[in-house]
Structures are given as structure tokens and as C-alpha cells.
Design an enzyme around this catalytic site. Structure first.
Site, short mmCIF file in Angstrom:
data_model
loop_
_atom_site.label_atom_id
_atom_site.label_comp_id
_atom_site.label_asym_id
_atom_site.label_seq_id
_atom_site.Cartn_x
_atom_site.Cartn_y
_atom_site.Cartn_z
N ASP A 1 0.84 -1.19 0.00
CA ASP A 1 0.00 0.00 0.00
C ASP A 1 0.88 1.25 0.00
O ASP A 1 2.05 1.19 0.36
CB ASP A 1 -0.88 0.03 1.25
CG ASP A 1 -1.98 -1.02 1.23
OD1 ASP A 1 -2.25 -1.56 0.16
OD2 ASP A 1 -2.56 -1.27 2.30
N MET B 1 -9.28 7.60 7.99
CA MET B 1 -9.51 8.12 6.65
C MET B 1 -10.45 9.30 6.64
O MET B 1 -11.39 9.40 5.92
CB MET B 1 -10.01 7.02 5.72
CG MET B 1 -8.96 5.94 5.55
SD MET B 1 -9.54 4.56 4.57
CE MET B 1 -9.86 3.33 5.80
N LYS C 1 -3.73 3.03 -2.84
CA LYS C 1 -4.80 3.96 -3.19
C LYS C 1 -4.68 5.12 -2.21
O LYS C 1 -4.60 4.90 -1.01
CB LYS C 1 -6.16 3.29 -3.05
CG LYS C 1 -6.30 2.02 -3.85
CD LYS C 1 -7.61 1.31 -3.49
CE LYS C 1 -7.64 -0.05 -4.11
NZ LYS C 1 -7.50 -1.12 -3.16
#
Length: 170
Positions: free
Chosen positions: A35, A170, A57
């Protein structure tokens, strides 16, 4: 002969917070899918001979779709390689591990999960803030601000009034 996939938690970024098992697996990896949140210091632990794929991402921008990550894991393991799927924090917390595990099971690929220090715990330790001080909160909620399409919206006022410590990802 089929290889094996290891879903490995890279922790919050400090290489010294890797588990001993995570470090051993990284140092013997033949292929690594990582990641964007995995720190450069941890990526330096990967052998130069290993295939390395950034499948991260960031900020809603995807260089690769989840289905492509699943396909790549399976293809690499099918070719006999020891594959490390390296995820920031812990692989089972907000990391789409459920989707990856499901695809590995369907493809009959052996896999193992290696926990990591989640960023919630790493950040709290760094800031010296206990997440469940009995005088303030006896519960801890880990939650993401993003839901899958079609999921029910989070009841933020109910969570805020619960008295639990909230860690929002997030």
C-alpha cells in the site's frame, strides 16, 4: 507447486514496530504488493531480488482496482512465489482484507494473516494518550469515515454521545 500469500501488517511506519514474523517474511519475500501508506524505511527491508508492486490507493485516487490486486496476488502465488501483501497498520482493520481473503479462498491459494500495530494504537502511543483510561472511557470505537456504496450512513451523534473513545480513520 503453489506459493503462499501472507497478508502482513506493516504497522504505523516505524520499522521497529514491525513484528518479528513480519520482518522475517519481508526479508524472504519473492513478491511484495504494498500500500501507499507503507513507509519507505520498511520498503527498504524487501530483498532487491523480490518483485515489488505498489498497489496503493490515496485520497480516493486508485492506480489499480481491488479486483486487479486480487488477480495479481493469485497469479503470483500460482506461479509458486511467496507473496507478501503488505498493508499499513494491521491488515484486518480498514484494509479490504476481507475481499482479498475471499478471492484467495475461491482460488484455493494458501494464505496466512500476520497482524500489525494499527495506526490508532501507534498514534496514541506516540502522543502518550491512553485510548481507554478508565476515568474517561471504557470503550474504544475504530471507525472509518468512508462506507462501501449502499451501506447505511454512520450515526455520528449516537457515537459521539456514547462516551467511547472514537478513532476515526480516513
Amino acid at each position: 507447486m503453489k506459493g503462499k500469500v501472507y497478508l502482513v501488517g506493516a504497522g504505523p511506519g516505524d520499522p521497529e514496530l514491525l513484528t518479528v514474523k513480519a520482518l522475517r517474511l519481508l526479508q524472504t519475500a519473492e513478491a511484495v504488493l504494498h500500500d501507499d501508506l507503507v513507509s519507505p524505511e520498511i520498503l527498504q527491508l524487501i530483498p532487491r531480488t523480490a518483485q515489488v508492486h505498489n498497489v496503493g490507493k490515496r485520497c480516493g485516487k486508485k492506480n489499480i482496482q481491488q479486483e486487479e490486486i486480487n488477480f495479481l496476488m493469485i497469479a503470483l502465488a500460482d506461479s509458486g512465489l511467496r507473496v507478501i501483501r503488505l498493508k499499513g497498520g494491521d491488515p484486518l482493520i480498514f484494509g479490504r482484507a476481507g475481499e482479498e481473503i475471499e478471492s484467495l479462498r475461491r482460488a484455493d491459494i494458501p494464505y496466512e494473516i500476520v497482524p500489525g500495530v494499527t495506526s490508532a494504537l501507534g498514534a496514541a502511543a506516540s502522543a502518550q494518550i491512553p485510548l481507554t483510561d478508565r476515568r474517561a472511557s471504557s470503550a474504544l470505537v475504530l471507525i472509518t469515515a468512508h462506507q462501501a456504496e449502499g451501506s447505511e450512513a454512520t450515526n455520528w451523534s449516537k457515537l459521539a454521545g456514547s462516551g467511547a473513545t472514537l478513532v476515526i480513520y480516513m
